[in-house]
Every structure is written in C-alpha cells, then in structure tokens.
Motif scaffolding. Structure first.
Motif, PDB file in Angstrom:
ATOM      1  N   ASP A 167     -12.654   2.568   4.257  1.00 53.92           N
ATOM      2  CA  ASP A 167     -13.551   2.152   3.175  1.00 53.92           C
ATOM      3  C   ASP A 167     -12.796   1.778   1.903  1.00 53.92           C
ATOM      4  O   ASP A 167     -13.135   0.796   1.238  1.00 53.92           O
ATOM      5  CB  ASP A 167     -14.562   3.252   2.868  1.00 53.92           C
ATOM      6  N   GLU A 168     -11.762   2.543   1.570  1.00 52.31           N
ATOM      7  CA  GLU A 168     -10.956   2.225   0.387  1.00 52.31           C
ATOM      8  C   GLU A 168     -10.273   0.871   0.542  1.00 52.31           C
ATOM      9  O   GLU A 168     -10.264   0.055  -0.381  1.00 52.31           O
ATOM     10  CB  GLU A 168      -9.900   3.304   0.149  1.00 52.31           C
ATOM     11  N   ALA A 169      -9.713   0.646   1.708  1.00 52.47           N
ATOM     12  CA  ALA A 169      -9.025  -0.623   1.961  1.00 52.47           C
ATOM     13  C   ALA A 169     -10.000  -1.794   1.920  1.00 52.47           C
ATOM     14  O   ALA A 169      -9.697  -2.850   1.352  1.00 52.47           O
ATOM     15  CB  ALA A 169      -8.299  -0.572   3.305  1.00 52.47           C
TER      16      ALA A 169
ATOM     17  N   THR B 107     -12.559  -6.713  -3.537  1.00 50.57           N
ATOM     18  CA  THR B 107     -12.225  -6.996  -4.934  1.00 50.57           C
ATOM     19  C   THR B 107     -11.279  -8.183  -5.032  1.00 50.57           C
ATOM     20  O   THR B 107     -11.455  -9.070  -5.878  1.00 50.57           O
ATOM     21  CB  THR B 107     -11.596  -5.745  -5.597  1.00 50.57           C
TER      22      THR B 107
ATOM     23  N   MET C 153       0.843  -1.179   0.000  1.00 45.55           N
ATOM     24  CA  MET C 153       0.000   0.000   0.000  1.00 45.55           C
ATOM     25  C   MET C 153       0.884   1.236   0.000  1.00 45.55           C
ATOM     26  O   MET C 153       1.647   1.443   0.926  1.00 45.55           O
ATOM     27  CB  MET C 153      -0.901  -0.036   1.237  1.00 45.55           C
TER      28      MET C 153
ATOM     29  N   LYS D  29      -4.676   4.855   3.109  1.00 46.17           N
ATOM     30  CA  LYS D  29      -6.006   4.660   2.565  1.00 46.17           C
ATOM     31  C   LYS D  29      -7.028   4.867   3.674  1.00 46.17           C
ATOM     32  O   LYS D  29      -6.722   4.672   4.843  1.00 46.17           O
ATOM     33  CB  LYS D  29      -6.178   3.230   2.055  1.00 46.17           C
ATOM     34  N   THR D  30      -8.231   5.196   3.286  1.00 49.58           N
ATOM     35  CA  THR D  30      -9.295   5.213   4.268  1.00 49.58           C
ATOM     36  C   THR D  30      -9.700   3.765   4.528  1.00 49.58           C
ATOM     37  O   THR D  30      -9.383   2.865   3.734  1.00 49.58           O
ATOM     38  CB  THR D  30     -10.518   6.006   3.775  1.00 49.58           C
TER      39      THR D  30
ATOM     40  N   LEU E 168      -3.995  -5.700   3.635  1.00 49.69           N
ATOM     41  CA  LEU E 168      -5.185  -4.859   3.770  1.00 49.69           C
ATOM     42  C   LEU E 168      -5.999  -5.253   4.999  1.00 49.69           C
ATOM     43  O   LEU E 168      -6.507  -4.397   5.723  1.00 49.69           O
ATOM     44  CB  LEU E 168      -6.051  -4.970   2.507  1.00 49.69           C
TER      45      LEU E 168
ATOM     46  N   LYS F  19      -0.030   4.679  -0.233  1.00 49.27           N
ATOM     47  CA  LYS F  19      -0.453   5.846   0.534  1.00 49.27           C
ATOM     48  C   LYS F  19      -1.407   5.414   1.637  1.00 49.27           C
ATOM     49  O   LYS F  19      -1.884   4.293   1.653  1.00 49.27           O
ATOM     50  CB  LYS F  19      -1.146   6.850  -0.390  1.00 49.27           C
TER      51      LYS F  19
ATOM     52  N   CYS G 252      -6.861  -2.779   8.082  1.00 49.78           N
ATOM     53  CA  CYS G 252      -8.227  -2.508   8.536  1.00 49.78           C
ATOM     54  C   CYS G 252      -8.401  -2.875  10.009  1.00 49.78           C
ATOM     55  O   CYS G 252      -9.046  -2.149  10.768  1.00 49.78           O
ATOM     56  CB  CYS G 252      -9.235  -3.270   7.681  1.00 49.78           C
TER      57      CYS G 252
ATOM     58  N   LYS H 205     -12.829  -1.956   0.240  1.00 46.98           N
ATOM     59  CA  LYS H 205     -13.250  -2.175  -1.146  1.00 46.98           C
ATOM     60  C   LYS H 205     -12.183  -2.954  -1.920  1.00 46.98           C
ATOM     61  O   LYS H 205     -12.497  -3.862  -2.692  1.00 46.98           O
ATOM     62  CB  LYS H 205     -13.545  -0.843  -1.837  1.00 46.98           C
ATOM     63  N   GLU H 206     -10.915  -2.591  -1.700  1.00 47.31           N
ATOM     64  CA  GLU H 206      -9.824  -3.328  -2.354  1.00 47.31           C
ATOM     65  C   GLU H 206      -9.807  -4.780  -1.898  1.00 47.31           C
ATOM     66  O   GLU H 206      -9.623  -5.701  -2.699  1.00 47.31           O
ATOM     67  CB  GLU H 206      -8.479  -2.673  -2.040  1.00 47.31           C
TER      68      GLU H 206
END
Length: 71
Positions: free
Chosen positions: A8-10, A16, A1, A5-6, A41, A3, A45, A12-13
């Motif tokens: 939520d971004e983490a 995926t 990673m 991440k928020t 990730l 940068k 989180c 979502k990744e």
C-alpha cells in the motif's frame, strides 16, 4: 527505496508520482528522476503480487481443493 515498504505504501507513492508527472509542470530532470522511481516502485509492487500469487497457488495445491491455472 531505502526500507521495505508495504504494498500500500509503494502504491501510494507511485500514485503520487503519476499525478505529479501528469500535471506536466515538473522540470525535465526531476521528471526523469520521478519516472525512474516510479519504475522501481512498479517492479516492487509487481514482485509482491507475483509472490502472493505463488503463495496462494501453493496453498490451494497443497489442500488439493482446486487447481489455479497460470497464463
């Protein structure tokens, strides 16, 4: 990673990656890379959630309103 991440971004990744791996048509090397990224990730989180829990516990304790029990 690269940068920060928020959460939520983490998430979502991570979702995926899980969907991609569940499909089962990913070459082994790519699957291993994706799995390792998913672990990173997941830990990221988990750290955010643990920090949030500590903050809430501290705020509640400072206010003296309620004691939050830890497991």
């Amino acid at each position: 990673m690269d940068k920060e991440k928020t959460f939520d971004e983490a998430m979502k990744e991570l979702e995926t990656i899980v969907q991609k791996l569940e499909q089962g048509d990913v070459p082994l090397e790519e699957a291993l890379d994706q799995f390792q990224e998913g672990i990173k990730l997941s830990r990221y989180c988990k750290g955010i959630v643990e920090d949030a829990e500590k903050t809430v516990t501290k705020m509640v304790n400072e206010n003296g309103n309620e004691e939050i029990l830890e497991d």
